[in-house]
Design an enzyme around this catalytic site. Structure first.
Site, PDB file in Angstrom:
ATOM      1  N   TYR A 156       0.840  -1.202   0.000  1.00 58.84           N
ATOM      2  CA  TYR A 156       0.000   0.000   0.000  1.00 58.84           C
ATOM      3  C   TYR A 156       0.876   1.253   0.000  1.00 58.84           C
ATOM      4  O   TYR A 156       0.637   2.187  -0.773  1.00 58.84           O
ATOM      5  CB  TYR A 156      -0.913  -0.009   1.225  1.00 58.84           C
ATOM      6  CG  TYR A 156      -1.736   1.250   1.393  1.00 58.84           C
ATOM      7  CD1 TYR A 156      -2.786   1.541   0.525  1.00 58.84           C
ATOM      8  CD2 TYR A 156      -1.462   2.161   2.408  1.00 58.84           C
ATOM      9  CE1 TYR A 156      -3.538   2.697   0.668  1.00 58.84           C
ATOM     10  CE2 TYR A 156      -2.209   3.323   2.564  1.00 58.84           C
ATOM     11  CZ  TYR A 156      -3.244   3.581   1.697  1.00 58.84           C
ATOM     12  OH  TYR A 156      -3.989   4.736   1.846  1.00 58.84           O
ATOM     13  N   LYS A 160       1.190   4.291  -2.881  1.00 59.65           N
ATOM     14  CA  LYS A 160       0.977   5.714  -2.586  1.00 59.65           C
ATOM     15  C   LYS A 160       2.228   6.544  -2.853  1.00 59.65           C
ATOM     16  O   LYS A 160       2.140   7.726  -3.216  1.00 59.65           O
ATOM     17  CB  LYS A 160       0.507   5.877  -1.133  1.00 59.65           C
ATOM     18  CG  LYS A 160      -0.923   5.389  -0.904  1.00 59.65           C
ATOM     19  CD  LYS A 160      -1.907   6.133  -1.797  1.00 59.65           C
ATOM     20  CE  LYS A 160      -3.350   5.804  -1.494  1.00 59.65           C
ATOM     21  NZ  LYS A 160      -4.298   6.577  -2.314  1.00 59.65           N
TER      22      LYS A 160
END
Length: 248
Positions: A156, A160
């Site tokens: 994740y 990002k």
């Protein structure tokens, strides 16, 4: 200041959380807001109806940002219908947590498909419209973990971080057309995505936030309105951190 009357804004993942707050805030400043959703049509419609009830202008648009062709078609149709697209808020994203040694390939693929590929698909379609107008605002949503990392969120965080790198590159590509591209990097924000955490987990996280509390979606929306406005015309390629001092 920050008036957006006459502007058209698309907010992906706008049916809840940060996306909803951004959609509502942009509408309050006069923008016509298109609320994107994938599965939550009823939620998106409720957001649009609430905006209209408050005197604003809004509609909904269902498409999956991870589907490049569907995204391009939807944004092209939206721009034709309104005659313009001034603001893109690329907010749609997912979170799949897991330690590196337990990370599944399909989870990594899905994270990058939605968070990175989806954001790029939206930006690619939006810039085609904005280039003709020689103006536009693109706002990506990243995360504090994309800058500082976090155990258990390797994939994740990587997705990002990729959004930040992409935004900086796109900013350089389109600056000559007066299209600004910036990133909002939220910290620990009280949304649906964090609602599943236990109180003990939340307390531990808050301890590393100098301001000593979680943030609100509305506080992220404030940064969004600024970056969408004419007052931010000289701001591009930047990461606006709204994280209570969690990462400085």
């Amino acid at each position: 200041m920050f008036q957006l009357s006459g502007k058209v804004a698309l907010v992906t993942g706008g049916s809840r959380g940060i996306g909803r707050a951004c959609a509502e805030a942009l509408a309050e400043q006069g923008a016509t807001v298109v609320v994107n959703y994938v599965k939550g049509e009823a939620q998106a419609r409720e957001v649009a109806d609430q905006i209209v009830a408050n005197g604003g202008k809004a509609e909904i648009a269902g498409f999956d940002v991870a589907d490049t062709k569907a995204t391009e078609s939807a944004i092209e149709e939206l721009a034709k219908r309104h005659g313009r697209l001034d603001v893109l808020v690329a907010n749609a994203g997912i979170s799949i947590d897991g330690l590196l040694l337990r990370l599944k390939d399909e989870d990594t693929d899905r994270l990058f498909q939605v968070n990175v590929k989806g954001s790029l698909a939206c930006a690619k379609a939006a810039t085609k419209v904005m280039m003709r107008a020689k103006t536009g605002r693109i706002i990506f949503l990243s995360s504090v973990v994309g800058e500082m990392g976090n155990a258990g969120q390797t994939a994740y965080a990587a997705s990002k971080a990729a959004v930040i790198g992409a935004a900086k590159s796109i900013a350089r590509e389109f600056a000559s057309r007066s299209i600004t591209v910036n990133v909002i990097s939220p910290g620990f924000i009280d949304t649906d995505m964090t609602s599943g955490m236990t109180e003990a987990m939340k307390e531990q996280l808050v301890k590393v936030v100098p301001l000593g509390r979680t943030g609100t979606a509305r506080e992220i929306a404030g940064a969004c309105v600024y970056l969408a406005s004419d007052e931010a015309a000289y701001v591009t390629g930047q990461v606006i951190r709204v994280n209570g001092g969690m990462y400085v």
